[in-house]
Write a protein that holds these residues in place. Structure first.
Motif, mmCIF file in Angstrom:
data_model
loop_
_atom_site.group_PDB
_atom_site.id
_atom_site.type_symbol
_atom_site.label_atom_id
_atom_site.label_comp_id
_atom_site.label_asym_id
_atom_site.label_seq_id
_atom_site.Cartn_x
_atom_site.Cartn_y
_atom_site.Cartn_z
ATOM 1 N N GLN A 100 5.712 -35.147 9.687
ATOM 2 C CA GLN A 100 6.002 -36.563 9.924
ATOM 3 C C GLN A 100 4.853 -37.240 10.659
ATOM 4 O O GLN A 100 4.479 -38.374 10.339
ATOM 5 N N VAL A 101 4.270 -36.545 11.640
ATOM 6 C CA VAL A 101 3.123 -37.095 12.371
ATOM 7 C C VAL A 101 1.942 -37.259 11.422
ATOM 8 O O VAL A 101 1.258 -38.285 11.428
ATOM 9 N N ARG A 102 1.713 -36.271 10.558
ATOM 10 C CA ARG A 102 0.610 -36.345 9.605
ATOM 11 C C ARG A 102 0.811 -37.500 8.625
ATOM 12 O O ARG A 102 -0.134 -38.169 8.235
ATOM 13 N N GLU A 103 2.052 -37.782 8.241
ATOM 14 C CA GLU A 103 2.318 -38.899 7.333
ATOM 15 C C GLU A 103 2.037 -40.243 8.006
ATOM 16 O O GLU A 103 1.619 -41.188 7.354
ATOM 17 N N ILE A 104 2.244 -40.331 9.302
ATOM 18 C CA ILE A 104 1.999 -41.590 10.023
ATOM 19 C C ILE A 104 0.515 -41.758 10.349
ATOM 20 O O ILE A 104 -0.070 -42.809 10.111
ATOM 21 N N LEU A 105 -0.120 -40.710 10.896
ATOM 22 C CA LEU A 105 -1.489 -40.823 11.396
ATOM 23 C C LEU A 105 -2.555 -40.304 10.437
ATOM 24 O O LEU A 105 -3.733 -40.601 10.607
ATOM 25 N N GLY A 106 -2.174 -39.521 9.458
ATOM 26 C CA GLY A 106 -3.153 -38.877 8.591
ATOM 27 C C GLY A 106 -3.578 -37.553 9.194
ATOM 28 O O GLY A 106 -3.113 -37.137 10.253
ATOM 29 N N THR A 107 -4.479 -36.889 8.517
ATOM 30 C CA THR A 107 -4.979 -35.602 8.991
ATOM 31 C C THR A 107 -5.909 -35.836 10.172
ATOM 32 O O THR A 107 -6.763 -36.716 10.125
ATOM 33 N N SER A 108 -5.754 -35.031 11.211
ATOM 34 C CA SER A 108 -6.571 -35.228 12.413
ATOM 35 C C SER A 108 -8.023 -34.884 12.139
ATOM 36 O O SER A 108 -8.330 -34.039 11.293
ATOM 37 N N LEU A 109 -8.894 -35.542 12.873
ATOM 38 C CA LEU A 109 -10.323 -35.298 12.723
ATOM 39 C C LEU A 109 -10.697 -33.939 13.304
ATOM 40 O O LEU A 109 -11.503 -33.220 12.740
ATOM 41 N N LEU A 110 -10.077 -33.586 14.430
ATOM 42 C CA LEU A 110 -10.395 -32.322 15.088
ATOM 43 C C LEU A 110 -9.160 -31.437 15.156
ATOM 44 O O LEU A 110 -8.139 -31.828 15.709
ATOM 45 N N SER A 111 -9.264 -30.269 14.569
ATOM 46 C CA SER A 111 -8.213 -29.260 14.689
ATOM 47 C C SER A 111 -8.884 -28.009 15.228
ATOM 48 O O SER A 111 -9.834 -27.502 14.637
ATOM 49 N N ASP A 112 -8.398 -27.528 16.339
ATOM 50 C CA ASP A 112 -9.024 -26.402 17.021
ATOM 51 C C ASP A 112 -8.152 -25.170 16.859
ATOM 52 O O ASP A 112 -6.945 -25.211 17.103
ATOM 53 N N VAL A 113 -8.756 -24.062 16.466
ATOM 54 C CA VAL A 113 -8.034 -22.810 16.300
ATOM 55 C C VAL A 113 -7.466 -22.338 17.630
ATOM 56 O O VAL A 113 -6.369 -21.787 17.694
#
Length: 186
Positions: free
Chosen positions: A68-81
């Motif tokens: 749901q967050v991804r649908e509102i904001l889109g894919t995040s620029l930074l994703s950290d493992v």
């Protein structure tokens, strides 16, 4: 010896002419430099990241799923493992004639649900577009409302009467039962 005397005035003339030309070049150089300082080269507009509007942030509610967050904001620029429960949305824009903008929003999850979010105050979409528009505003804004009298000019009943008085529309020819093939057999 007389040849030497005739050369000296010629050399003197060349030296004087050269110094006059160099003096003129230095004064032209100053005006050229000031003109070059006012003219700037084209700079490429650089947009990086995800623009997140105030409306999008207001739509976020704790307890939402990651999808749901991804649908509102889109894919995040930074994703950290190493920080799988944190998404960073960073947006930067650099344009010629406009102050550079940078905004950040960090979203935190607990497991698969949204826990909290924090970041810079975000502009509304309208405010963001207005900040990007560097064109000069000229003239007055056109009126976007019509009065009752103006609306009566476009009375649909009047248009129906005009079409009834006109010649009746000819019926369209029937469609063919089948169409020829697009490619001929080889």
């Amino acid at each position: 010896m007389p040849a030497i005397h005739t050369r000296r005035p010629g050399l003197l003339l060349v030296a004087v002419a050269g110094s006059v030309i160099l003096g003129a070049c230095s004064s032209i150089g100053d005006s050229t430099r000031s003109a070059l300082n006012t003219v700037t080269p084209y700079k490429v507009e650089v947009v990086q990241g995800n623009f997140v509007s105030k409306e999008q942030v207001e739509a976020l509610k704790p307890g939402m799923t990651r999808q749901q967050v991804r649908e509102i904001l889109g894919t995040s620029l930074l994703s950290d493992v190493f920080h799988a429960d944190r998404w960073d949305y960073v947006f930067t824009i650099r344009r010629q004639g406009v102050e550079a903008q940078q905004r950040r929003l960090t979203v935190f999850f607990k497991g698969e649900t949204l826990d909290r979010f924090e970041g810079d105050p975000m502009p509304s979409e309208e405010e963001f577009v207005a900040a990007l528009d560097t064109r000069a505003r000229h003239g007055k804004v056109p009126k976007l409302e019509a009065s009752e009298d103006e609306l009566k000019k476009f009375d649909p009943k009047k248009d129906e009467k005009d079409t009834k008085d006109a010649q009746p529309a000819q019926p369209l020819p029937p469609l063919p039962a089948s169409y020829p093939p697009l490619e001929s057999g080889r």
